[in-house]
Write an enzyme that holds these catalytic residues in place. Structure first.
Site, PDB file in Angstrom:
ATOM      1  N   LEU A  25       0.845  -1.194   0.000  1.00 29.25           N
ATOM      2  CA  LEU A  25       0.000   0.000   0.000  1.00 29.25           C
ATOM      3  C   LEU A  25       0.880   1.243   0.000  1.00 29.25           C
ATOM      4  CD1 LEU A  25      -2.856  -0.816   2.548  1.00 29.25           C
ATOM      5  CD2 LEU A  25      -3.158  -0.223   0.152  1.00 29.25           C
ATOM      6  N   ASP A  26       0.486   2.248  -0.771  1.00 25.90           N
ATOM      7  CA  ASP A  26       1.195   3.527  -0.749  1.00 25.90           C
ATOM      8  C   ASP A  26       1.141   4.121   0.651  1.00 25.90           C
ATOM      9  OD1 ASP A  26       1.604   3.257  -3.452  1.00 25.90           O
ATOM     10  OD2 ASP A  26      -0.051   4.568  -4.032  1.00 25.90           O
TER      11      ASP A  26
END
Length: 289
Positions: A25-26
């Site tokens: 996930l960013d």
């Protein structure tokens, strides 16, 4: 919070050191992460999360090098900004078949992470990659922000949609202000945020079944001490004996080469059969909660 921050926090909460995840996930994103613990980490390389569903918002009042809020938002000329028809947006986004991943991404460039090079302002190029987009839904539209939901194939980047949507709106810019992963697909099976557990309320009681993660791999239960001993010692069982011990083996293996063998002693092996020969892919390959 980065993906590894989640791992670090989970290790403290659950008291489990060995764990890892798929689907990074960013740092500015939230939502669903699939995390394996202990022996189940051995199976991560066999997981095929073929597509993911995201809910996100694109701001139309600026741009950033990272295509999201991680880097400073720069002003842009919005005098020619226009808001396209929803159906037009859906059509154009659904037609996308390739994209260039963001420079602030985990892709390897000559052995280095792209985001490390980008943060040092190094000049480099990332080649285009093939993607597919489906189930595009426009949630809301305003002059400064468009919110939408879509499903994208593995390897695709939501942030790369920001400048593309900005261009459709007549501006040189656009950045992601909200990004949430809502669904992970495993072939035609999927898990959602409703299947997950909040990081603040973690227990060992909730987990995703192996049948959901590996729906195409047959599961066989075998109470046989000899076969168990052989597997534990790295010896491949005789496939003809396995077929005799598991009456439905051949029928279940018609559409797969890989299969699991479970033993009542809480031991599992992942094996592969090509129709003639059998080999061990992973032993002691599952955590039993």
């Amino acid at each position: 919070m980065t993906s590894f921050d989640v791992i670090r926090k989970m290790r403290k909460i659950l008291g489990i050191k060995k764990m890892w995840h798929i689907g990074t996930l960013d740092p500015k994103a939230d939502g669903l992460m699939l995390i394996a613990t202990e022996q189940s980490t051995k199976l991560l390389s066999f997981i095929n999360s073929e597509k993911k569903t995201y809910l996100f918002s694109v701001r139309l009042d600026g741009k950033s090098e990272s295509l999201d809020l991680e880097q400073e938002i720069q002003p842009i000329d919005t005098s020619r900004r226009k808001i396209p028809d929803k159906n037009f947006l859906i059509q154009k986004i659904s037609e996308i078949t390739e994209q260039i991943p963001p420079k602030f991404s985990a892709i390897h460039i000559d052995g280095k992470r792209a985001y490390d090079l980008a943060r040092k302002w190094r000049d480099f190029d990332i080649p285009k990659r093939k993607i597919s987009v489906s189930d595009v839904e426009i949630i809301s539209v305003s002059e400064e922000e468009i919110s939408l939901r879509l499903t994208i194939s593995s390897g695709g980047y939501i942030r790369s949609f920001a400048p593309m949507i900005g261009e459709l709106c007549g501006i040189d810019g656009g950045y992601i202000s909200v990004l949430r992963r809502e669904k992970l697909f495993f072939w035609e099976h999927f898990v959602t945020l409703g299947d997950a557990e909040n990081l603040e309320n973690l227990t060992r009681e909730k987990y995703i079944s192996e049948e959901t993660i590996f729906p195409d791999f047959p599961f066989f239960v075998l109470d046989d001490k000899k076969v168990l001993w052989m597997l534990k010692n790295g010896i491949v069982p005789n496939i003809s004996e396995l077929i005799e011990k598991i009456p439905d083996f051949s029928e279940a293996m018609k559409n797969s080469q890989k299969f699991f063998l479970f033993f009542p002693h809480q031991y599992a092996s992942l094996l592969e059969w090509n129709g003639e020969n059998c080999k061990i892919l992973k032993n002691d390959a599952m955590s039993f909660l």
